[in-house]
Structure formats: structure tokens, C-alpha cells
Design a protein around this motif. Structure first.
Motif, PDB file in Angstrom:
ATOM      1  N   UNK A   7       0.831  -1.254   0.102  1.00 44.78           N
ATOM      2  CA  UNK A   7      -0.017  -0.081   0.033  1.00 44.78           C
ATOM      3  C   UNK A   7       0.815   1.211  -0.014  1.00 44.78           C
ATOM      4  N   UNK A   8       0.660   2.215  -1.061  1.00 44.74           N
ATOM      5  CA  UNK A   8       1.374   3.498  -0.839  1.00 44.74           C
ATOM      6  C   UNK A   8       0.932   4.389   0.188  1.00 44.74           C
ATOM      7  N   UNK A   9       1.642   5.029   0.759  1.00 51.34           N
ATOM      8  CA  UNK A   9       1.320   6.168   1.746  1.00 51.34           C
ATOM      9  C   UNK A   9       1.948   7.467   1.368  1.00 51.34           C
ATOM     10  N   UNK A  10       1.246   8.404   1.640  1.00 54.47           N
ATOM     11  CA  UNK A  10       1.541   9.839   1.455  1.00 54.47           C
ATOM     12  C   UNK A  10       1.156  10.847   2.497  1.00 54.47           C
ATOM     13  N   UNK A  11       1.769  12.058   2.559  1.00 54.15           N
ATOM     14  CA  UNK A  11       1.347  13.219   3.410  1.00 54.15           C
ATOM     15  C   UNK A  11       0.400  14.067   2.570  1.00 54.15           C
ATOM     16  N   UNK A  12      -0.502  14.300   3.086  1.00 54.98           N
ATOM     17  CA  UNK A  12      -1.466  15.423   2.368  1.00 54.98           C
ATOM     18  C   UNK A  12      -0.949  16.883   2.898  1.00 54.98           C
ATOM     19  N   UNK A  13      -0.092  17.183   2.021  1.00 57.86           N
ATOM     20  CA  UNK A  13       0.612  18.359   2.198  1.00 57.86           C
ATOM     21  C   UNK A  13      -0.353  19.661   2.778  1.00 57.86           C
ATOM     22  N   UNK A  14       0.197  20.327   3.492  1.00 63.92           N
ATOM     23  CA  UNK A  14      -0.437  21.452   3.840  1.00 63.92           C
ATOM     24  C   UNK A  14      -1.849  21.236   4.853  1.00 63.92           C
ATOM     25  N   UNK A  15      -1.990  20.008   5.104  1.00 60.83           N
ATOM     26  CA  UNK A  15      -2.811  19.343   6.358  1.00 60.83           C
ATOM     27  C   UNK A  15      -2.323  18.744   7.293  1.00 60.83           C
ATOM     28  N   UNK A  16      -3.315  18.213   8.202  1.00 63.61           N
ATOM     29  CA  UNK A  16      -2.759  17.486   9.241  1.00 63.61           C
ATOM     30  C   UNK A  16      -3.390  15.905   9.071  1.00 63.61           C
ATOM     31  N   UNK A  17      -2.968  15.394   7.964  1.00 63.06           N
ATOM     32  CA  UNK A  17      -3.327  14.249   7.598  1.00 63.06           C
ATOM     33  C   UNK A  17      -2.258  13.372   7.053  1.00 63.06           C
ATOM     34  N   UNK A  18      -2.345  12.193   7.150  1.00 60.18           N
ATOM     35  CA  UNK A  18      -1.592  11.191   6.175  1.00 60.18           C
ATOM     36  C   UNK A  18      -2.772  10.289   5.445  1.00 60.18           C
ATOM     37  N   UNK A  19      -2.084   9.736   4.675  1.00 53.88           N
ATOM     38  CA  UNK A  19      -3.092   8.826   3.655  1.00 53.88           C
ATOM     39  C   UNK A  19      -2.346   7.591   3.111  1.00 53.88           C
ATOM     40  N   UNK A  20      -3.461   6.551   2.830  1.00 49.34           N
ATOM     41  CA  UNK A  20      -3.133   5.358   2.210  1.00 49.34           C
ATOM     42  C   UNK A  20      -3.962   5.078   1.038  1.00 49.34           C
ATOM     43  N   UNK A  21      -3.218   4.420   0.118  1.00 45.57           N
ATOM     44  CA  UNK A  21      -3.950   4.042  -1.246  1.00 45.57           C
ATOM     45  C   UNK A  21      -4.131   2.498  -1.321  1.00 45.57           C
ATOM     46  N   UNK A  22      -5.103   2.074  -1.410  1.00 48.35           N
ATOM     47  CA  UNK A  22      -5.613   0.597  -1.917  1.00 48.35           C
ATOM     48  C   UNK A  22      -5.195   0.531  -3.435  1.00 48.35           C
ATOM     49  N   UNK A  23      -4.120  -0.347  -3.777  1.00 49.24           N
ATOM     50  CA  UNK A  23      -3.511  -0.409  -5.011  1.00 49.24           C
ATOM     51  C   UNK A  23      -4.716  -0.979  -5.847  1.00 49.24           C
ATOM     52  N   UNK A  24      -5.355  -1.915  -5.336  1.00 44.28           N
ATOM     53  CA  UNK A  24      -6.352  -2.896  -6.299  1.00 44.28           C
ATOM     54  C   UNK A  24      -7.564  -1.886  -6.618  1.00 44.28           C
ATOM     55  N   UNK A  25      -7.887  -1.037  -5.792  1.00 42.35           N
ATOM     56  CA  UNK A  25      -9.181  -0.143  -5.956  1.00 42.35           C
ATOM     57  C   UNK A  25      -8.987   1.416  -6.170  1.00 42.35           C
ATOM     58  N   UNK A  26      -7.875   1.895  -5.904  1.00 46.21           N
ATOM     59  CA  UNK A  26      -7.462   3.247  -5.873  1.00 46.21           C
ATOM     60  C   UNK A  26      -8.168   4.334  -4.845  1.00 46.21           C
ATOM     61  N   UNK A  27      -8.780   3.427  -3.886  1.00 47.57           N
ATOM     62  CA  UNK A  27      -9.357   3.923  -2.688  1.00 47.57           C
ATOM     63  C   UNK A  27      -8.330   4.489  -1.783  1.00 47.57           C
ATOM     64  N   UNK A  28      -8.442   5.683  -1.431  1.00 49.73           N
ATOM     65  CA  UNK A  28      -7.675   6.593  -0.549  1.00 49.73           C
ATOM     66  C   UNK A  28      -8.410   6.587   0.822  1.00 49.73           C
ATOM     67  N   UNK A  29      -7.462   6.364   1.978  1.00 42.29           N
ATOM     68  CA  UNK A  29      -7.975   6.218   3.263  1.00 42.29           C
ATOM     69  C   UNK A  29      -7.261   7.349   4.023  1.00 42.29           C
ATOM     70  N   UNK A  30      -7.794   8.343   4.718  1.00 39.17           N
ATOM     71  CA  UNK A  30      -7.123   9.515   5.290  1.00 39.17           C
ATOM     72  C   UNK A  30      -7.292   8.870   6.671  1.00 39.17           C
ATOM     73  N   UNK A  31      -6.093   9.617   7.425  1.00 39.27           N
ATOM     74  CA  UNK A  31      -5.789   9.286   8.710  1.00 39.27           C
ATOM     75  C   UNK A  31      -5.564  10.924   9.337  1.00 39.27           C
ATOM     76  N   UNK A  32      -6.323  11.505  10.099  1.00 36.19           N
ATOM     77  CA  UNK A  32      -6.077  12.646  10.842  1.00 36.19           C
ATOM     78  C   UNK A  32      -5.404  12.472  12.000  1.00 36.19           C
TER      79      UNK A  32
END
Length: 73
Positions: A7-32
Motif C-alpha cells: 500500500x502506498x502512503x503519502x502526506x496530504x501536504x498543507x493538512x494534518x493528515x496522512x493517507x494510504x492508497x489501496x492499489x487494487x481499488x485506488x481508494x484513498x483512506x485518510x488518517x487525521x
């Protein structure tokens, strides 16, 4: 960064969130992050899949546990 499950992870720059991408569906899950003024900038993923991040706004180092969705700085 990619965790041990592919699963790819990234910072949502300019926010207080991290996010994970489901590679099978492209769905993004945000973590505050607990501090609304946190601004994660860089991440690294440890062997236990913990997501370490730097907070450029507050000059802090944080650890996010994706199993419990808990962050500590």
C-alpha cells in the motif's frame, strides 16, 4: 513510501493528515493526526509498518500506527 502489504502512503501536504492508497481499488483512506496544526512533510515506513513522519510546522517527529490509528509525537 510503500508498506509491507504493497500500500502506498503519502502526506496530504498543507493538512494534518496522512493517507494510504489501496492499489487494487485506488481508494484513498485518510488518517487525521491529533494536532490540527501538524503539517507532516516527509514519511518513512518501518519494518512493522509504522509510519514515521516529520512535522515541519512544529519541528516534531511523529509515529503513526496504522493498526490502532494512533499517533505519538
Amino acid at each position: 513510501m510503500i508498506d509491507s502489504k504493497g500500500n502506498p502512503w503519502f502526506c496530504e501536504f498543507g493538512t494534518h493528515k496522512l493517507a494510504r492508497v489501496n492499489p487494487a481499488t485506488g481508494e484513498i483512506t485518510e488518517f487525521t493526526l491529533p494536532r490540527a496544526d501538524a503539517r507532516p512533510h516527509r514519511i518513512a515506513i518501518a519494518s512493522d509498518d509504522a509510519v514515521w513522519y516529520t512535522d515541519f510546522q512544529g519541528g516534531r517527529l511523529g509515529r503513526f500506527d496504522p493498526v490502532t490509528s494512533q499517533a505519538r509525537e
